[in-house]
Design an enzyme around this catalytic site. Structure first.
Site, PDB file in Angstrom:
ATOM      1  N   ASP A  36      45.272  11.324  80.014  1.00  0.00           N
ATOM      2  CA  ASP A  36      46.650  10.992  79.670  1.00  0.00           C
ATOM      3  C   ASP A  36      46.740  10.181  78.382  1.00  0.00           C
ATOM      4  OD1 ASP A  36      47.742  12.283  81.750  1.00  0.00           O
ATOM      5  OD2 ASP A  36      48.105  10.499  82.982  1.00  0.00           O
ATOM      6  N   LYS A  58      51.578  12.603  78.275  1.00  0.00           N
ATOM      7  CA  LYS A  58      53.025  12.656  78.274  1.00  0.00           C
ATOM      8  C   LYS A  58      53.512  11.576  77.332  1.00  0.00           C
ATOM      9  CE  LYS A  58      52.912  13.922  83.061  1.00  0.00           C
ATOM     10  NZ  LYS A  58      52.456  13.167  84.210  1.00  0.00           N
ATOM     11  N   MET A 173      57.354   0.480  83.489  1.00  0.00           N
ATOM     12  CA  MET A 173      58.176   1.527  82.858  1.00  0.00           C
ATOM     13  C   MET A 173      59.609   1.069  82.622  1.00  0.00           C
ATOM     14  SD  MET A 173      56.846   4.885  84.895  1.00  0.00           S
ATOM     15  CE  MET A 173      56.909   4.198  86.542  1.00  0.00           C
TER      16      MET A 173
HETATM   17  N1  SAH Z   1      48.904   4.068  86.880  1.00  0.00           N
HETATM   18  C1  SAH Z   1      49.251   3.056  85.915  1.00  0.00           C
HETATM   19  C2  SAH Z   1      50.748   2.961  85.680  1.00  0.00           C
HETATM   20  C3  SAH Z   1      51.332   4.210  85.102  1.00  0.00           C
HETATM   21  S1  SAH Z   1      53.046   4.070  84.767  1.00  0.00           S
HETATM   22  C4  SAH Z   1      48.659   1.723  86.346  1.00  0.00           C
HETATM   23  O1  SAH Z   1      48.180   1.574  87.473  1.00  0.00           O
HETATM   24  O2  SAH Z   1      48.603   0.818  85.509  1.00  0.00           O
HETATM   25  C5  SAH Z   1      53.022   3.557  83.081  1.00  0.00           C
HETATM   26  C6  SAH Z   1      53.547   2.154  82.955  1.00  0.00           C
HETATM   27  O3  SAH Z   1      52.526   1.225  83.252  1.00  0.00           O
HETATM   28  C7  SAH Z   1      53.984   1.790  81.572  1.00  0.00           C
HETATM   29  O4  SAH Z   1      55.300   2.238  81.294  1.00  0.00           O
HETATM   30  C8  SAH Z   1      53.903   0.294  81.603  1.00  0.00           C
HETATM   31  O5  SAH Z   1      55.005  -0.258  82.288  1.00  0.00           O
HETATM   32  C9  SAH Z   1      52.704   0.075  82.473  1.00  0.00           C
HETATM   33  N2  SAH Z   1      51.484  -0.108  81.661  1.00  0.00           N
HETATM   34  C10 SAH Z   1      50.375   0.629  81.677  1.00  0.00           C
HETATM   35  N3  SAH Z   1      49.451   0.140  80.831  1.00  0.00           N
HETATM   36  C11 SAH Z   1      50.016  -0.946  80.264  1.00  0.00           C
HETATM   37  C12 SAH Z   1      49.583  -1.905  79.307  1.00  0.00           C
HETATM   38  N4  SAH Z   1      48.366  -1.829  78.750  1.00  0.00           N
HETATM   39  N5  SAH Z   1      50.420  -2.903  78.961  1.00  0.00           N
HETATM   40  C13 SAH Z   1      51.638  -3.010  79.501  1.00  0.00           C
HETATM   41  N6  SAH Z   1      52.106  -2.136  80.406  1.00  0.00           N
HETATM   42  C14 SAH Z   1      51.307  -1.131  80.794  1.00  0.00           C
END
Ligand code: SAH
Length: 517
Positions: A36, A58, A173
């Site tokens: 991804d 995406k 998100m």
């Molecule tokens: N599966 C992922 C989340 C996916 S949804 C997890 O467990 O982390 C994607 C959202 O995760 C983003 O829109 C943001 O809100 C958050 N996110 C993921 N990586 C991030 C990062 N390095 N810093 C801040 N927010 C993050």
């Protein structure tokens, strides 16, 4: 044909060090990796050479592959008998649609496993200095999506009930909907003064965060220009940030540091810089091209026959290239029947990594320093035949463009020196585009040089763009490198007492600690 298998693997939140051991293992053994957008490209370096890489990323603007297409692709690749890794940011089962993929695989009868990842929901607050639970402040936390999409029933959050039911809220998100999320929470009874912290690109060198009371957080995030990926942590635990903000307090946090070593040597330096919070940008300025293998082989054999008193090494590259020649002729460590001298610690380390313990390591890591150390050693050796260098035989494998002060000095003392020109250090043909762009845009805060040739080559590679680095902090590994940098008009402000990569990074950190954030 082997049975196909799918691993749904969490890549962690961004910091490549937060990939799990199981995740790394699956990447090293995969035939196909479907990854991804939020997966740090550095993590893909663990993928086996020759494996197929598919970007399913995406972007907020558009979908490269639809979820259905991804599900189909997983099933199809597995049915071809392949080991498939589905690599996702954070944890695959936390807003990662890993559940949907698992269901599709189960329905298709494809064997699969889940390798959990470190979720951003917990790790990003941690890198911002916020524990999601804390004795006396928070005994529960919830991870919710702030994404406003009323067409998706399953994603709608009951803000009313959540607002006061949970101590800490982590909103994923939620960038664009942050204002409405905050006002809903306040309307449902959450104290508008509750600390809130929004973090962009958490756990990476691009991390930026904004702290404000809940009532103000959305406007403050907008004013600061934070973008995706972004998460917001809301709760009393936010008060701990001032004392616990360890990552953003690292000496090189937010600094862009240029690494100019060979491609092979860059990663060790970059890793040390990143561990101190820096954004390491690699622009290799040196490429090692082996010269005459026949000469090197003959030298290796001569050494094996015990003709020499000393074998001299004046760089770690020299050690590696000579070792290549030794192994190339079918010899091994027994080739070293003579005394072995290293110019400095890094060179000595390279020798030790091949189980060769140098008999002499110069304290002053210059050709002059090594020459002096050899003369001293001879005087003190106690062996009458060795007390001068008269008649001693030296093998000196080296780069074609190295300074020959050492060979000349030894000859002046009556020694015989066989120089083996092992390799030439050249300016790389095609410089790295992305790194050049960063330099040209003036975003480099500090430049590191580990050799004189890296200074000269960088100047040759950049031409007029070298101007862009004039205001950067220049860090040189030792006096010879620093002198070259000064000759080329740089003001050298960082020079470690000891010539090693670790000392160079430590000296750079010290420079910024003194300068303040
Ligand atoms: N599966 C992922 C989340 C996916 S949804 C997890 O467990 O982390 C994607 C959202 O995760 C983003 O829109 C943001 O809100 C958050 N996110 C993921 N990586 C991030 C990062 N390095 N810093 C801040 N927010 C993050």
């Amino acid at each position: 044909m082997s049975r196909g298998f799918v691993s749904l693997v969490g890549a962690g939140p961004g910091d490549p060090g937060l990939l799990t051991l199981a995740g790394r293992d699956r990447l090293a053994n995969a035939d196909v990796v479907i990854y991804d957008r939020l997966v740090n490209p550095e993590i893909l370096e663990h993928v086996r050479q020759g494996a197929e890489l598919v970007f399913a990323g995406k972007s907020p603007a558009g979908h490269t592959l639809t979820q259905e297409q991804i599900n189909d692709l997983l099933v199809q690749k597995a049915r071809e008998g392949k080991r498939v890794v589905r690599l996702k940011g954070g944890d695959p089962f936390v807003f990662g649609r890993g559940g949907e993929e698992g269901l599709a695989l189960a329905a298709a009868g494809v064997a699969f496993e889940v390798v959990p990842g470190v979720t951003s929901a917990v790790a990003v607050p941690a890198y911002a200095g916020v524990p999601v639970t804390h004795r006396g402040l928070a005994s529960s936390f919830a991870v919710v999506t702030g994404h406003e999409d009323d067409s998706k029933q399953e994603e709608s959050v009951d803000w009313e009930r959540l607002a006061t039911a949970v101590d800490t809220l982590v909103v994923l998100m939620g960038g664009s909907a942050l204002a409405s999320t905050a006002s809903r929470l306040i309307a449902a009874g959450r104290d508008p003064e509750t600390p809130a912290i929004s973090v962009q690109w958490g756990t990476t060198a691009d991390q930026r965060s904004v702290a404000a009371p809940l009532r103000e957080i959305a406007s403050r995030v907008r004013a600061a220009g934070l973008g995706t990926p972004l998460l917001t942590v809301i709760g009393e635990v936010g008060r701990l940030r001032e004392s616990l903000s360890w990552f953003e307090s690292l000496p090189l946090f937010g600094k862009t540091v240029l690494v100019t070593r060979t491609r092979e040597q860059s990663s060790a330096l970059s890793r040390l810089l990143r561990a101190q919070g820096a954004r390491a940008v690699e622009l290799p300025t040196i490429e090692l091209v082996p010269l005459d293998d026949n000469e090197a082989w003959a030298a290796a054999r001569a050494l094996g026959l015990g003709d020499y008193t000393w074998c001299l090494f004046t760089s770690a590259n020299g050690v590696e290239q000579f070792w290549r020649a030794v192994v190339g002729v079918g010899w091994d460590a027994r080739v070293f029947k003579c005394l072995v001298a290293a110019i400095g610690r890094a060179t000595a380390e390279a020798l030790r990594s091949h189980s060769i313990v140098p008999d002499l390591v110069a304290t002053e890591s210059t050709s002059e320093g090594l020459l002096e150390a050899l003369v001293e050693w001879a005087k003190r050796s106690g062996v009458p035949a060795m007390q001068s260098l008269q008649g001693a035989r030296f093998l000196y494998p080296r780069a074609a463009d190295a300074r020959d002060v050492l060979a000349e000095g030894l000859r002046a003392q009556g020694a015989t020196v066989d120089e083996v020109l092992l390799y030439e250090a050249r300016v790389p043909g095609v410089p790295h585009r992305a790194a050049l762009d960063i330099i040209r845009s003036g975003r480099v805060d500090a430049v590191t040089f580990a050799s004189s040739s890296s200074v000269r080559n960088l100047a040759a590679m950049l031409g007029p763009d070298l101007q862009q680095l004039r205001t950067a902090t220049v860090a040189c590994i030792g006096p010879v490198t620093a002198a070259t940098a000064r000759e080329l008009g740089f003001e050298v402000s960082v020079e470690p007492a000891e010539q090693s990569i670790a000392a160079l990074v430590e000296a750079l950190c010290e420079h910024y600690r003194r300068a303040g954030p």
